[in-house]
Design a protein around this motif. Structure first.
Motif, PDB file in Angstrom:
ATOM      1  N   TYR A 211     -85.749  90.544  40.445  1.00 19.19           N
ATOM      2  CA  TYR A 211     -84.353  90.231  40.753  1.00 19.19           C
ATOM      3  C   TYR A 211     -83.889  88.918  40.120  1.00 19.19           C
ATOM      4  O   TYR A 211     -82.698  88.642  40.103  1.00 19.19           O
ATOM      5  N   HIS A 212     -84.801  88.121  39.593  1.00 17.71           N
ATOM      6  CA  HIS A 212     -84.450  86.803  39.056  1.00 17.71           C
ATOM      7  C   HIS A 212     -84.386  86.903  37.533  1.00 17.71           C
ATOM      8  O   HIS A 212     -85.303  86.486  36.816  1.00 17.71           O
ATOM      9  N   ILE A 213     -83.279  87.455  37.036  1.00 16.52           N
ATOM     10  CA  ILE A 213     -83.221  87.796  35.609  1.00 16.52           C
ATOM     11  C   ILE A 213     -82.022  87.191  34.887  1.00 16.52           C
ATOM     12  O   ILE A 213     -81.741  87.562  33.745  1.00 16.52           O
ATOM     13  N   GLY A 214     -81.317  86.260  35.511  1.00 12.96           N
ATOM     14  CA  GLY A 214     -80.243  85.559  34.811  1.00 12.96           C
ATOM     15  C   GLY A 214     -79.221  86.501  34.203  1.00 12.96           C
ATOM     16  O   GLY A 214     -78.784  87.474  34.832  1.00 12.96           O
ATOM     17  N   HIS A 215     -78.853  86.247  32.949  1.00 18.27           N
ATOM     18  CA  HIS A 215     -77.808  87.050  32.303  1.00 18.27           C
ATOM     19  C   HIS A 215     -78.257  88.472  31.999  1.00 18.27           C
ATOM     20  O   HIS A 215     -77.416  89.342  31.694  1.00 18.27           O
ATOM     21  N   PHE A 216     -79.576  88.766  32.106  1.00 16.34           N
ATOM     22  CA  PHE A 216     -80.030  90.142  31.890  1.00 16.34           C
ATOM     23  C   PHE A 216     -79.597  91.070  33.020  1.00 16.34           C
ATOM     24  O   PHE A 216     -79.742  92.293  32.907  1.00 16.34           O
ATOM     25  N   GLN A 217     -79.055  90.489  34.102  1.00 17.80           N
ATOM     26  CA  GLN A 217     -78.493  91.325  35.165  1.00 17.80           C
ATOM     27  C   GLN A 217     -77.379  92.208  34.618  1.00 17.80           C
ATOM     28  O   GLN A 217     -77.215  93.363  35.053  1.00 17.80           O
ATOM     29  N   GLU A 218     -76.618  91.697  33.661  1.00 19.13           N
ATOM     30  CA  GLU A 218     -75.553  92.492  33.054  1.00 19.13           C
ATOM     31  C   GLU A 218     -76.116  93.698  32.319  1.00 19.13           C
ATOM     32  O   GLU A 218     -75.542  94.792  32.354  1.00 19.13           O
ATOM     33  N   MET A 219     -77.273  93.518  31.669  1.00 23.49           N
ATOM     34  CA  MET A 219     -77.920  94.626  30.973  1.00 23.49           C
ATOM     35  C   MET A 219     -78.392  95.680  31.980  1.00 23.49           C
ATOM     36  O   MET A 219     -78.222  96.890  31.749  1.00 23.49           O
ATOM     37  N   VAL A 220     -78.976  95.229  33.084  1.00 23.54           N
ATOM     38  CA  VAL A 220     -79.411  96.161  34.123  1.00 23.54           C
ATOM     39  C   VAL A 220     -78.236  96.980  34.622  1.00 23.54           C
ATOM     40  O   VAL A 220     -78.303  98.216  34.726  1.00 23.54           O
ATOM     41  N   GLU A 221     -77.140  96.313  34.944  1.00 25.69           N
ATOM     42  CA  GLU A 221     -75.979  97.004  35.501  1.00 25.69           C
ATOM     43  C   GLU A 221     -75.373  97.982  34.490  1.00 25.69           C
ATOM     44  O   GLU A 221     -74.954  99.092  34.856  1.00 25.69           O
ATOM     45  N   MET A 223     -76.981  99.525  32.005  1.00 23.91           N
ATOM     46  CA  MET A 223     -77.872 100.675  31.854  1.00 23.91           C
ATOM     47  C   MET A 223     -77.846 101.562  33.088  1.00 23.91           C
ATOM     48  O   MET A 223     -77.900 102.796  32.978  1.00 23.91           O
ATOM     49  N   GLN A 224     -77.742 100.966  34.264  1.00 22.57           N
ATOM     50  CA  GLN A 224     -77.687 101.774  35.484  1.00 22.57           C
ATOM     51  C   GLN A 224     -76.397 102.575  35.577  1.00 22.57           C
ATOM     52  O   GLN A 224     -76.374 103.639  36.199  1.00 22.57           O
ATOM     53  N   LYS A 225     -75.321 102.087  34.961  1.00 27.90           N
ATOM     54  CA  LYS A 225     -74.094 102.881  34.895  1.00 27.90           C
ATOM     55  C   LYS A 225     -74.313 104.128  34.043  1.00 27.90           C
ATOM     56  O   LYS A 225     -73.750 105.195  34.324  1.00 27.90           O
ATOM     57  N   MET A 226     -75.113 103.985  32.987  1.00 28.62           N
ATOM     58  CA  MET A 226     -75.442 105.135  32.141  1.00 28.62           C
ATOM     59  C   MET A 226     -76.336 106.116  32.892  1.00 28.62           C
ATOM     60  O   MET A 226     -76.160 107.333  32.799  1.00 28.62           O
ATOM     61  N   SER A 227     -77.313 105.571  33.633  1.00 30.83           N
ATOM     62  CA  SER A 227     -78.217 106.393  34.441  1.00 30.83           C
ATOM     63  C   SER A 227     -78.810 105.527  35.538  1.00 30.83           C
ATOM     64  O   SER A 227     -79.478 104.528  35.240  1.00 30.83           O
ATOM     65  N   PRO A 228     -78.621 105.884  36.801  1.00 33.73           N
ATOM     66  CA  PRO A 228     -79.168 105.079  37.901  1.00 33.73           C
ATOM     67  C   PRO A 228     -80.687 104.966  37.870  1.00 33.73           C
ATOM     68  O   PRO A 228     -81.249 104.049  38.467  1.00 33.73           O
ATOM     69  N   LEU A 229     -81.358 105.888  37.180  1.00 33.38           N
ATOM     70  CA  LEU A 229     -82.819 105.880  37.118  1.00 33.38           C
ATOM     71  C   LEU A 229     -83.364 105.072  35.938  1.00 33.38           C
ATOM     72  O   LEU A 229     -84.569 104.983  35.759  1.00 33.38           O
ATOM     73  N   ASP A 262     -84.664 105.809  28.293  1.00 34.24           N
ATOM     74  CA  ASP A 262     -84.408 105.953  26.862  1.00 34.24           C
ATOM     75  C   ASP A 262     -82.974 106.412  26.600  1.00 34.24           C
ATOM     76  O   ASP A 262     -82.287 105.890  25.716  1.00 34.24           O
ATOM     77  N   GLY A 263     -82.497 107.364  27.400  1.00 31.99           N
ATOM     78  CA  GLY A 263     -81.137 107.865  27.204  1.00 31.99           C
ATOM     79  C   GLY A 263     -80.081 106.812  27.477  1.00 31.99           C
ATOM     80  O   GLY A 263     -79.088 106.704  26.738  1.00 31.99           O
ATOM     81  N   ALA A 264     -80.284 106.026  28.538  1.00 35.80           N
ATOM     82  CA  ALA A 264     -79.319 104.969  28.862  1.00 35.80           C
ATOM     83  C   ALA A 264     -79.275 103.920  27.764  1.00 35.80           C
ATOM     84  O   ALA A 264     -78.200 103.438  27.384  1.00 35.80           O
ATOM     85  N   LEU A 265     -80.450 103.568  27.257  1.00 35.89           N
ATOM     86  CA  LEU A 265     -80.512 102.562  26.189  1.00 35.89           C
ATOM     87  C   LEU A 265     -79.799 103.044  24.930  1.00 35.89           C
ATOM     88  O   LEU A 265     -78.999 102.315  24.337  1.00 35.89           O
ATOM     89  N   ARG A 266     -80.038 104.278  24.550  1.00 33.91           N
ATOM     90  CA  ARG A 266     -79.434 104.806  23.322  1.00 33.91           C
ATOM     91  C   ARG A 266     -77.923 104.994  23.484  1.00 33.91           C
ATOM     92  O   ARG A 266     -77.167 104.819  22.519  1.00 33.91           O
ATOM     93  N   ALA A 267     -77.487 105.331  24.695  1.00 32.79           N
ATOM     94  CA  ALA A 267     -76.045 105.419  24.935  1.00 32.79           C
ATOM     95  C   ALA A 267     -75.389 104.048  24.813  1.00 32.79           C
ATOM     96  O   ALA A 267     -74.303 103.911  24.236  1.00 32.79           O
ATOM     97  N   ALA A 268     -76.061 103.020  25.351  1.00 32.36           N
ATOM     98  CA  ALA A 268     -75.526 101.662  25.259  1.00 32.36           C
ATOM     99  C   ALA A 268     -75.521 101.158  23.817  1.00 32.36           C
ATOM    100  O   ALA A 268     -74.655 100.375  23.424  1.00 32.36           O
TER     101      ALA A 268
END
Length: 290
Positions: A211-221, A223-229, A262-268
């Motif tokens: 949970y302590h990931i600084g600005h990478f939280q935006e990347m998590v959010e 990618m999770q919009k692309m796929s919650p998994l 993989d799918g979420a990353l490629r969509a982003a």
């Protein structure tokens, strides 16, 4: 004058506050006035650049180049000497703790010890953020009675090896490609700020991080919009629970989770390189050619 571009531009709150201070702000404004293009990662950062003095007309959005770079890196060939390692992993249950920091290593030892109760032939691969710390980490694992092999010393992964230490530079992406599950470190302990998740996702890993990931939280959010998994955030207890679940699951379940990442990353990543090139062409190259 040579046109300047600032791509994948970040501006943390800490930097913004420092650069907004009276002695710095005029200098920062003068510097930003020299740019022909600033491509920030978010609206929040775009606003900060404008407050600091960047002209609104030079600010354009293109997406996060880390996604596109991760996809490109995942397509590179493996470095020499990895075929034997890949073969040794085929009959083992394995996970990778990547970019770990010193503050997290006691947790990694505890997690490995706990998981051994459920997965007797478990292999934990540890790739510390600073490879120079590999020997110290190896010593700590051996003090707990675990067999440790070290990449830089050419050790083989035999049946009595519990932990494989990747204390080399430039090989992390290749190890991501060899494992089904990756925990991206620099994230379990308060005060840390995370690391790039895109590389693990592009390699087809199930991606876990803290949970302590600084600005990478935006990347998590994103990618999770692309796929919650696609990415799962965990604390130490959650990391144990999820690793136990994944390490004892059927391959079909793992394949579903890996495909989600993989799918979420490629969509982003889709279209990012093209948009960046078009911005460079219109804001930089045309000025050079005039």
């Amino acid at each position: 004058m040579i046109p300047l571009a600032l791509l994948n531009a970040r501006m943390s709150l800490k930097s913004f506050e420092r650069w907004s201070a009276a002695p710095m702000q005029p200098l920062v404004a003068a510097m930003l006035s020299q740019f022909s293009l600033i491509a920030p990662l978010s609206t929040k950062e775009a606003i900060r650049y404008q407050i600091l003095g960047a002209a609104p007309s030079i600010i354009h959005f293109a997406g996060n180049l880390k996604y596109a770079c991760a996809v490109a890196d995942a397509q590179k060939e493996s470095s020499s000497g990895l075929a034997d390692i890949e073969a040794a992993l085929k009959d083992r249950k394995v996970w990778l703790a990547a970019s770990t920091h010193a503050e997290e290593e006691d947790a990694i030892i505890r997690i490995h010890k706990e998981l051994k109760n459920w997965v007797p032939r478990l292999l934990t691969i540890v790739a510390p953020r600073q490879p120079s710390r590999g020997h110290a980490i190896m010593t700590r694992f051996r003090q707990q009675g675990f067999g440790v092999a070290v990449r830089s010393e050419g050790h083989q992964i035999s049946s009595n090896i519990d932990v494989y230490m990747v204390d080399t530079l430039g090989e992390l992406n290749h190890f991501y490609a060899m494992v089904p599950i990756a925990f991206v470190g620099g994230s379990l302990v308060q005060g840390l700020a995370g690391h790039n998740l895109a590389e693990a996702a592009a390699a087809g890993c199930i991606v876990l991080t803290g949970y302590h990931i600084g600005h990478f939280q935006e990347m998590v959010e994103e990618m999770q919009k692309m796929s919650p998994l696609s990415v799962q955030q965990v604390d130490e207890e959650g990391l144990v629970d999820n690793l136990r679940k994944f390490l004892t699951a059927e391959d079909s379940y793992l394949d579903e989770r890996r495909a989600a990442a993989d799918g979420a990353l490629r969509a982003a990543a889709s279209g990012v390189s093209t948009r960046v090139w078009e911005l460079l062409e219109s804001c930089i190259l045309k000025k050079v050619l005039i």
